[in-house]
Enzyme design. Structure first.
Site, PDB file in Angstrom:
ATOM      1  CE  LYS A  86      -4.327  -1.776   1.871  1.00  0.00           C
ATOM      2  NZ  LYS A  86      -5.420  -1.681   2.907  1.00  0.00           N
ATOM      3  CE  LYS A 127      -5.851  -7.553  -1.571  1.00  0.00           C
ATOM      4  NZ  LYS A 127      -5.865  -7.343  -0.177  1.00  0.00           N
ATOM      5  CE  LYS A 187     -14.858   1.237  -4.825  1.00  0.00           C
ATOM      6  NZ  LYS A 187     -14.888   2.236  -3.727  1.00  0.00           N
TER       7      LYS A 187
HETATM    8  P1  TYM Z   1     -10.682  -5.512   3.884  1.00  0.00           P
HETATM    9  O1  TYM Z   1     -11.795  -4.290   4.296  1.00  0.00           O
HETATM   10  O2  TYM Z   1      -9.628  -5.161   2.886  1.00  0.00           O
HETATM   11  O3  TYM Z   1     -11.264  -6.813   3.428  1.00  0.00           O
HETATM   12  C1  TYM Z   1     -12.412  -7.367   4.176  1.00  0.00           C
HETATM   13  C2  TYM Z   1     -12.289  -8.719   4.244  1.00  0.00           C
HETATM   14  O4  TYM Z   1     -12.463  -9.339   3.022  1.00  0.00           O
HETATM   15  C3  TYM Z   1     -11.308 -10.237   2.559  1.00  0.00           C
HETATM   16  N1  TYM Z   1     -10.964 -10.070   1.398  1.00  0.00           N
HETATM   17  C4  TYM Z   1     -10.764 -11.304   0.438  1.00  0.00           C
HETATM   18  N2  TYM Z   1     -11.057 -12.555   0.611  1.00  0.00           N
HETATM   19  C5  TYM Z   1     -10.712 -13.170  -0.523  1.00  0.00           C
HETATM   20  N3  TYM Z   1     -10.382 -12.874  -1.681  1.00  0.00           N
HETATM   21  C6  TYM Z   1     -10.099 -11.365  -1.901  1.00  0.00           C
HETATM   22  N4  TYM Z   1      -9.880 -10.894  -3.061  1.00  0.00           N
HETATM   23  C7  TYM Z   1     -10.378 -10.517  -0.694  1.00  0.00           C
HETATM   24  N5  TYM Z   1     -10.191  -9.202  -0.750  1.00  0.00           N
HETATM   25  C8  TYM Z   1     -10.463  -8.831   0.488  1.00  0.00           C
HETATM   26  C9  TYM Z   1     -10.120  -9.698   3.790  1.00  0.00           C
HETATM   27  O5  TYM Z   1      -9.309 -10.793   3.893  1.00  0.00           O
HETATM   28  C10 TYM Z   1     -11.122  -9.335   4.894  1.00  0.00           C
HETATM   29  O6  TYM Z   1     -11.239 -10.477   5.561  1.00  0.00           O
HETATM   30  N6  TYM Z   1      -7.499  -4.893   7.787  1.00  0.00           N
HETATM   31  C11 TYM Z   1      -8.860  -5.542   7.422  1.00  0.00           C
HETATM   32  C12 TYM Z   1     -10.027  -4.855   8.055  1.00  0.00           C
HETATM   33  C13 TYM Z   1      -9.960  -5.176   9.565  1.00  0.00           C
HETATM   34  C14 TYM Z   1      -9.904  -6.408  10.203  1.00  0.00           C
HETATM   35  C15 TYM Z   1     -10.034  -5.919  11.799  1.00  0.00           C
HETATM   36  C16 TYM Z   1     -10.114  -7.610  10.017  1.00  0.00           C
HETATM   37  C17 TYM Z   1      -9.656  -4.012  10.398  1.00  0.00           C
HETATM   38  N7  TYM Z   1      -9.558  -4.509  11.837  1.00  0.00           N
HETATM   39  C18 TYM Z   1      -9.991  -6.979  12.707  1.00  0.00           C
HETATM   40  C19 TYM Z   1     -10.166  -8.589  11.080  1.00  0.00           C
HETATM   41  C20 TYM Z   1      -9.986  -8.311  12.161  1.00  0.00           C
HETATM   42  C21 TYM Z   1      -9.117  -5.083   5.875  1.00  0.00           C
HETATM   43  O7  TYM Z   1      -8.580  -4.001   5.391  1.00  0.00           O
HETATM   44  O8  TYM Z   1     -10.078  -5.943   5.484  1.00  0.00           O
END
Ligand code: TYM
Length: 329
Positions: A112, A192, A195
């Site tokens: 990022k 992966k 968006k």
């Molecule tokens: P975020 O908002 O990017 O994504 C939310 C969830 O979707 C999953 N994900 C995917 N799984 C499979 N294939 C993909 N292409 C894909 N893109 C996204 C992510 O693994 C996630 O589970 N850092 C985290 C948010 C967060 C969080 C937390 C998660 C903040 N605090 C505490 C768990 C526990 C994030 O940016 O997810």
């Protein structure tokens, strides 16, 4: 077995099928026999440039998306992170038991921050806040996609360091990673699905049918094979989407037939794409329908206020114990 579940998602405005198959569908399934807390992480969202009006709207919109995908606010706690400021207090304390070296190894930070003119300190300390999110509720199970596993390893390490320095308090949270752990981009199947790469790369859960059909039809399938691969990454991804889409209906005989065609060297990609589109729409159509009913009901503010109240009660109790252990007044 994990008893308390916590997970979070950034309010990016659009939930895509990677989020859905990688995480949200598992969030919904876990509600049957676990105590679940699900959070829309707006503190995390501002680690990059955001517009305040759009952020507030995106948090509401994400709440509607999640409920439409099966998160039940009667059974689980659903709330927006910034309405529980105890997250930031715990993050500060955790920052003091986390090493700079550990943070520097986070691949998500490297990705990022690459090529960015301005990289905020918040982007660097992002995984500390993530550990605080989970551990503020002393959660022991965290349903996520594969890209979050490294952050979860750090959360475990932070829990251990806190416990060693101040006394046993936090569990070591386990990542719960399901089958759709890595859905890839349609336009670049080696990356992966995300968006931020642009429209052509993802399918939105709430996207209209015509647009989804077009994206599936133009999904890249002919990237060639890397050494050791028997199926190109784009085709692997399409099969994965197909299998995930039909999983809850007991699997698909067509998927097995198409795999056999592939093995025999006679698979028509246009047919695979048509079947993927039909199966995916069978999953998305009812979600989209529920989403528009919910939006019309205008209940989201009330749901989030109630969720924040329940989350805050747990957070306050735990932070009081932590403050005592650390030696604060
Ligand atoms: P975020 O908002 O990017 O994504 C939310 C969830 O979707 C999953 N994900 C995917 N799984 C499979 N294939 C993909 N292409 C894909 N893109 C996204 C992510 O693994 C996630 O589970 N850092 C985290 C948010 C967060 C969080 C937390 C998660 C903040 N605090 C505490 C768990 C526990 C994030 O940016 O997810």
């Amino acid at each position: 077995m994990a008893t308390r579940i916590f997970s979070g998602i950034q309010p990016t405005g659009t939930l895509h099928i990677g989020n859905y198959f990688g995480a949200i569908r598992n969030w919904a399934a876990l509600q049957t026999d676990h105590d679940c807390i699900y959070c829309i992480v707006d503190y995390h969202a501002i680690t990059i440039e955001t517009d305040p009006v759009a952020l507030r709207a995106a948090s509401r919109s994400m709440a509607l998306d999640l409920i439409a995908c099966g998160i039940d606010p009667e059974r689980s706690i659903l709330f927006v992170q910034s309405s529980v400021p105890e997250h930031t207090e715990l993050a500060w304390i955790f920052g003091c038991v986390t090493s700079y070296g550990d943070l520097s190894r986070m691949t998500q930070f490297k990705d990022k921050s690459a090529d960015k003119k301005f990289v905020s300190a918040g982007l660097f300390t992002y995984p500390i806040l993530q550990a605080a999110d989970i551990l503020l509720y002393r959660a022991d199970g965290v349903p996520v996609g594969g890209d979050q596993v490294q952050h979860l390893e750090l959360s475990r390490r932070i829990a251990r360091r806190f416990n060693t320095r101040f006394g046993e308090f936090f569990p070591e949270p386990e990542p719960l990673v399901g089958k759709g752990a890595r859905i890839t981009s349609l336009a670049d199947p080696t990356a992966k699905m995300s968006k931020s790469d642009g429209e052509a790369h993802y399918i939105g859960v709430m996207e209209d049918e015509g647009s989804i059909r077009k994206k599936v039809r133009s999904a890249v399938t002919d990237t060639g094979l890397a050494p050791g691969e028997t199926m190109s990454p784009g085709v692997v991804n399409l099969f994965e989407i197909l299998e995930l889409s039909t999983e809850l209906a007991g699997g698909s005989a067509v998927a097995a037939e198409l795999r056999a065609d592939f093995a025999a060297g006679k698979l028509m990609y246009s047919r695979l794409k048509d079947v993927v589109f039909d199966s995916l729409m069978n999953v998305l159509r009812p979600i989209q329908q529920r989403r528009s009913e919910l939006e019309a009901s205008g209940k989201v503010e009330e749901i989030l206020a109630h969720g924040a109240e329940k989350a805050r009660a747990i957070a306050r109790d735990n932070i009081a114990s932590v403050r005592e252990m650390v030696g604060f007044d």
